[in-house]
Design an enzyme around this catalytic site. Sequence first.
Site, mmCIF file in Angstrom:
data_model
loop_
_atom_site.group_PDB
_atom_site.id
_atom_site.type_symbol
_atom_site.label_atom_id
_atom_site.label_comp_id
_atom_site.label_asym_id
_atom_site.label_seq_id
_atom_site.Cartn_x
_atom_site.Cartn_y
_atom_site.Cartn_z
ATOM 1 N N GLU A 22 0.839 -1.208 0.000
ATOM 2 C CA GLU A 22 0.000 0.000 0.000
ATOM 3 C C GLU A 22 0.871 1.254 0.000
ATOM 4 O O GLU A 22 0.558 2.224 -0.698
ATOM 5 C CB GLU A 22 -0.919 0.013 1.212
ATOM 6 C CG GLU A 22 -1.975 -1.066 1.177
ATOM 7 C CD GLU A 22 -2.870 -1.012 2.395
ATOM 8 O OE1 GLU A 22 -4.010 -0.538 2.246
ATOM 9 O OE2 GLU A 22 -2.424 -1.426 3.491
ATOM 10 N N LYS A 99 -11.470 4.914 1.705
ATOM 11 C CA LYS A 99 -10.420 4.093 1.102
ATOM 12 C C LYS A 99 -11.114 3.005 0.274
ATOM 13 O O LYS A 99 -11.215 1.853 0.679
ATOM 14 C CB LYS A 99 -9.546 3.487 2.206
ATOM 15 C CG LYS A 99 -8.309 2.786 1.716
ATOM 16 C CD LYS A 99 -7.446 2.341 2.904
ATOM 17 C CE LYS A 99 -6.196 1.663 2.432
ATOM 18 N NZ LYS A 99 -5.343 1.243 3.573
#
Length: 119
Positions: A22, A99
């Site tokens: 990420e 997100k």
Amino acid sequence: MSDRITLTGLRVFGRHGVFGHEKRDGQEFVVDLTVWLDLTAAAATDDLRQTLHYGELAELAAAIVGGEPYDLIESVAGRIADEVLKDSRVSGVEVTVHKPSAPIPLTFDDVAVTVGRKR
């Protein structure tokens, strides 16, 4: 009733998450902000200096989302809220950080964290 400025759907690329990929690859985050402040003077004078410039508000949030990586979107939302509250005219702020590409191995539309701060 309190006056407020609302900014929704601000899309910014960032590198937040607990997993290495990420931070390495990054992803798009979406930010919604509501800021409470007295807009009486701005409405009466039509003077930008009497209000919170929403373009600058968007740039502030984008700089945080696009800047230093955090593990948690809770930290991202909290940092945005704390920075907005530095303006003494602001009585409260609510920040939601979405997100939508969170690494969850199931079908979902969105993951979001909302924080609220008051003076």
